[in-house]
Design a protein around this motif. Structure first.
Motif, PDB file in Angstrom:
ATOM      1  N   UNK A   1      38.522  46.819  47.702  1.00  0.00           N
ATOM      2  CA  UNK A   1      37.737  45.587  47.579  1.00  0.00           C
ATOM      3  C   UNK A   1      37.813  45.038  46.158  1.00  0.00           C
TER       4      UNK A   1
ATOM      5  N   UNK B   1      41.269  43.612  45.300  1.00  0.00           N
ATOM      6  CA  UNK B   1      41.518  42.317  45.941  1.00  0.00           C
ATOM      7  C   UNK B   1      40.686  41.218  45.298  1.00  0.00           C
ATOM      8  N   UNK B   2      39.446  41.583  44.949  1.00  0.00           N
ATOM      9  CA  UNK B   2      38.600  40.571  44.306  1.00  0.00           C
ATOM     10  C   UNK B   2      39.176  40.162  42.945  1.00  0.00           C
ATOM     11  N   UNK B   3      39.688  41.156  42.218  1.00  0.00           N
ATOM     12  CA  UNK B   3      40.291  40.823  40.910  1.00  0.00           C
ATOM     13  C   UNK B   3      41.518  39.939  41.096  1.00  0.00           C
TER      14      UNK B   3
END
Lengths: 457, 480
Positions: free
Chosen positions: B439, B442-444
């Motif tokens: 998570x 992917x957020x980065x």
């Protein structure tokens, strides 16, 4: 005739949160995600208890108790009603994170923002830009590999089209030096990519495997006597370990296996000082792509070559342009062969010099029938042009790297019996190292005969 | 056209652009997507276009007729029409995909009794994707016949059957999961790009790098000359093939799901860490889930499932798995692989029933961790043993490999290298990695600027290209 309404039209479905202690339930993650969202986590939330977690952990996949009805083959929940969304697990986690993050009282906007952040939701136009830029960059960086892959295709319109596309891309890549990134990646991956510090001239490789001594500088008298006593065209002096014969092995990608084998098969005796220079996707039909006459003149000059071992033709089964700039699209065209022979003859004449021998290696049989036919035409051009030029010796590998009668074969019988030797790569074109060894043995024999001494190990 | 090629990249860019530009205009969008999908079919094999359109028309007409018959109370006529449609689909698949298998078998049988049949008259090439298209078609017509779904229009059906992301490697999506999405209008401002890129990148790594490398370095050399390899080396090669075949199948499916996601279409997950399984039943829940559930719904249930007693349940399991094996490939080894799994599933059911009775009597069991470890090892061992049969060129060769695994202590262990062990163990360990581990990553990635995202993607493609094979044919082990 209307379709059955979907069971779920939402973008992502939520499932139960992941169990406590399960990988991914990392407290630091909340801070990281909150920071990415530009907000601080307001207060640490107490860990939640989830009934049934232990059972789930004990039986991955949901446990077998669910398989009571017609479910031996697969989970009944799988495959129906847009089930088991790719990101369900993540969203279970997200939901709790959101809850903790926002005190559980935030609206749908923040939920959507969170979903969008993790899923990377972006406008389609922006996604298109990202993809186009990424693919352009990747194409430029990987241009050499794309050209190599294209030239490994069987001859035909698709191969020509692919090469027509990738050659200009490769040119741009070389101008921008982006191909070095691919070399770096291959080197990092432990492949056969060139180490980054080593400059890679042109599209192929040019490597010198020197014997013990350095070659005489260009222009200096050839060892073994002064120029007045130099042997005639095609005749070679007798080399010694102190004064090895200076050999240039050059041509298309087929030269790679031959060159390596030739160097490896003569280094112990040290009677040859060999420069190997091959260029992928090159040949004598496309001087606009790679000008071999000019490159060979340079190689001969720099290395003061006494022996030229050349191998062309694997990329030449394509269109050619006449001297008056008329394009001739195929080998079958009656204008193609005279032009190709003219180029071959011109190069043979260019390489002629007193005390220098030219060993012209024809192409081995090819697996693809149409490619094999084109290669036969090309080989005949080499043989016929060499017939009138005594300084050129033709080596035909058809019987060596093929079955009886010069027919393509992947394996050939081993010299001393035993298992057959695999001489061709799976593409039906390239030589294996063993195939290169066989070919090099014959070339070394030809050089040795001309020099009057066995130069092979 | 294979997924990991520049041709597919260019094709997909065009499809992506047109998809989002035309999405508001449903009819034009649908016609264009059909055109793209048929172009994709034609790239595989021009004849495939004719087959696909023909199957769509035949199934569409027969399904509508069956629906009408059912609606008019003529249940038997409806059933016959459905049976006819299924027969047409099976015959088409049989003619193309199993033609050689049948001929070879018949020729072999005739030769065995002294007859010498002539050369086969047909020389057919199996269109890649026909196996999946057949599953889609049969699923649709049976669902309509059962009254589970309403018939869809011929254009929707054609797009449903041939939608290019799922054509090569699935997953298998039911008509009521996919066609409604054709009629929705996903928000073009919220394309889940990171999720899609992650799926495609992971799929490329699995299919292009891991599967190809293991095949080239371990599996092919070991199976090419099993007589020279030691038993442990062959056992390791079997494990490596387990990883190779999973990486190849699931990698292609990941690319398909990622491609569809970029177009605003969601597919279910096809593989769910199958080598974590503690039983064969769980393996089949996690392995190629959409195909397995198709086999369950349309073969196993049709045969009667578990409703007619234990003996018929076992028979149904064996038949379903045998058909499943034949679907994976036209050959005796694939059939044997399916039957073997059927036998495993039956044996497991019998053993589970005995264990349950023992537990009811109060007998003490093993500690949970030991029982879990043993169950995992047994499951993985049986699955790998079955993969040997799947991979071998013939049943005799499979027998030789399995025999040497058990008996040959000496021999070459050249394929057991440190990198190979690291790849196999690493790939198995990755089965424990779940989506929520990534998570933050992917957020980065999502927070990066577009140029940085593009640079990272290009770097990833370069690395995958450098690690992958020189020739773009890494999926030779896919029999269909």
């Amino acid at each position: 005739m209307a379709p059955t309404p979907p069971t779920d039209t939402g973008t992502h479905r939520r499932t139960e949160p992941i169990p406590e202690g399960w990988p991914g339930n990392d407290p630091t993650l909340r801070d990281e995600v909150a920071a990415l969202r530009g907000r601080r986590r307001r207060s640490p939330a107490p860990p939640e208890a989830h009934a049934g977690d232990e059972a789930d952990l004990d039986r991955p996949g949901g446990g077998e108790d669910r398989h009571d009805h017609d479910d031996d083959v697969a989970d009944p929940s799988a495959g129906r009603g847009r089930p088991d969304r790719r990101h369900e697990d993540a969203h279970g986690d997200q939901e709790r994170l959101r809850h903790e993050d926002d005190g559980g009282d935030d609206g749908g906007d923040r939920d959507d923002a969170y979903d969008d952040l993790v899923a990377g939701a972006q406008p389609a136009g922006r996604v298109l830009v990202v993809m186009v830029v990424a693919l352009l960059l990747a194409m430029l960086v990987n241009a050499d590999a794309l050209v190599e892959r294209a030239e490994n295709r069987p001859p035909g319109a698709q191969r020509d089209r692919a090469l027509a596309i990738w050659h200009p891309v490769q040119d741009v890549s070389h101008v921008l030096q982006l191909h070095r990134l691919r070399d770096l990646a291959e080197w990092a991956a432990g492949g056969d990519g060139e180490a980054p510090p080593a400059p890679a001239p042109g599209r192929g490789s040019r490597a010198r495997a020197a014997a013990d001594s350095e070659p005489a500088p260009p222009g200096e008298a050839a060892p073994g006597g002064d120029r007045d006593d130099a042997p005639a065209d095609g005749e070679l002096r007798t080399p010694t370990a102190d004064e090895p014969l200076r050999v240039v092995v050059a041509g298309d990608f087929m030269v790679q296996a031959l060159g390596e084998a030739l160097v490896g098969g003569s280094e112990e005796r040290g009677l040859l000082d060999t420069l190997v220079h091959y260029e992928s996707a090159s040949g004598l039909t496309r001087s606009d792509y790679y000008d071999w006459p000019e490159a060979l003149a340079r190689d001969v000059d720099e290395h003061d070559a006494e022996v030229l071992v050349v191998m062309f033709g694997a990329n030449d089964g394509q269109g050619i342009t006449l001297a008056d700039r008329t394009p001739v699209p195929t080998v079958d065209d009656p204008r193609w062969l005279p032009e190709y022979r003219r180029r071959v003859a011109s190069l043979m004449d260019q390489l002629r010099a007193p005390g220098r021998a030219v060993v012209w290696v024809t192409q081995p049989p090819m697996r693809n029938p149409s490619f094999a036919a084109a290669v036969r035409t090309i080989n005949e051009a080499f043989i016929e042009e060499a017939a009138d030029r005594p300084w050129v010796t033709v080596v035909e590998p058809g019987d060596l790297i093929g079955a009886e009668g010069g027919v393509y074969a992947e394996n050939v019988p081993a010299a001393g019996g035993g298992d057959p030797v695999v001489v061709r790569q799976p593409d039906g074109i390239h030589l294996t190292p063993a195939g290169g060894d066989l070919l090099a043995t014959r070339v070394l024999a030809v050089i040795g005969e001309a020099a009057g001494v066995d130069v092979a190990d | 056209m294979q997924f990991p090629t520049a041709a597919y990249a260019v094709f997909f860019l065009a499809a992506f652009t047109v998809n989002w530009l035309l999405r508001p205009h449903h009819l034009v969008w649908r016609a264009t997507m059909i055109a793209f999908s048929l172009y994709f079919c034609g790239w595989i094999d021009v004849r495939f276009v004719i087959v696909a359109v023909g199957m769509a028309v035949a199934n569409g007409v027969l399904a509508s007729a069956a629906h009408r018959a059912r609606h008019d109370g003529r249940e038997r006529a409806g059933s016959r029409l459905v049976a006819l449609a299924v027969a047409v689909d099976v015959v088409v698949l049989g003619v193309f995909a199993y033609h050689d298998f049948f001929l070879d078998s018949v020729t072999g049988a005739l030769s065995g009794i002294g007859l010498s049949p002539g050369e086969p008259a047909l020389d057919l090439v199996v269109p890649v994707g026909l196996s999946f298209l057949t599953l889609y078609a049969i699923g649709y017509v049976v669902d309509v016949g059962r009254g589970d779904v309403e018939p869809v229009g011929i254009a929707d059906l054609l797009l449903y059957l041939t939608f290019f992301p799922h054509l090569i490697a699935g997953p298998v999506v039911r008509v009521d999961e996919l066609v409604p999405q054709f009629h929705e209008r996903p928000d073009p401002r919220r394309v889940p790009a990171t999720d899609a890129f992650a799926l495609i990148a992971v799929g490329l790594v699995k299919a292009v790098v891991v599967a190809s490398w293991l095949g080239r370095e371990v599996v092919d050399p070991a199976f090419a000359d099993p007589g020279a390899a030691s038993g442990p080396a062959l056992a390791f090669a079997a494990c490596a093939f387990a990883v190779q075949v999973y990486a190849g199948f699931s990698g292609l499916a990941d690319i398909a799901v990622g491609s569809a996601l970029l177009l605003g279409i969601e597919y279910p997950r096809a593989f769910d860490a199958p080598y974590r399984s503690l039983s064969l039943r769980e393996f089949w829940v996690r392995w190629n889930t959409t195909v397995s559930s198709w086999m369950r719904d349309y073969v196993y249930v049709t045969l009667g499932g578990n409703r007619r007693g234990r003996a018929l349940l076992y028979r149904n399991l064996l038949v379903t798995m045998a058909i499943g094996g034949l679907w994976y490939g036209a050959g005796w080894t694939f059939l044997a692989w399916g039957v073997l799994h059927g036998v495993f599933l039956v044996a497991e059911r019998v053993a589970a029933a005995r264990a349950e009775r023992r537990a009811d009597r109060g007998a003490a069991g093993l500690p949970w961790w030991l029982a879990g470890g043993l169950r995992w090892a047994l499951t993985f061992g049986l699955v790998c043993g079955a993969w040997v049969v799947y991979r071998a060129d013939s049943l005799a060769a499979a027998g030789e490999v399995l025999g040497r695994i058990v008996t040959a202590a000496s021999g070459s262990s050249a394929v057991v290298t440190t990198p190979a062990i690291l790849v196999v163990v690493g790939a198995l360990a990755c089965q424990l990695v779940s989506d929520h581990h990534t998570v933050a990553v992917r957020a980065r990635f999502s927070a990066l600027r577009p140029v940085a995202q593009a640079a990272l993607l290009a770097a990833g493609l370069t690395l995958i290209g450098a690690l992958g094979p020189d020739t773009p044919a890494p999926f030779a082990y896919l029999p269909f």
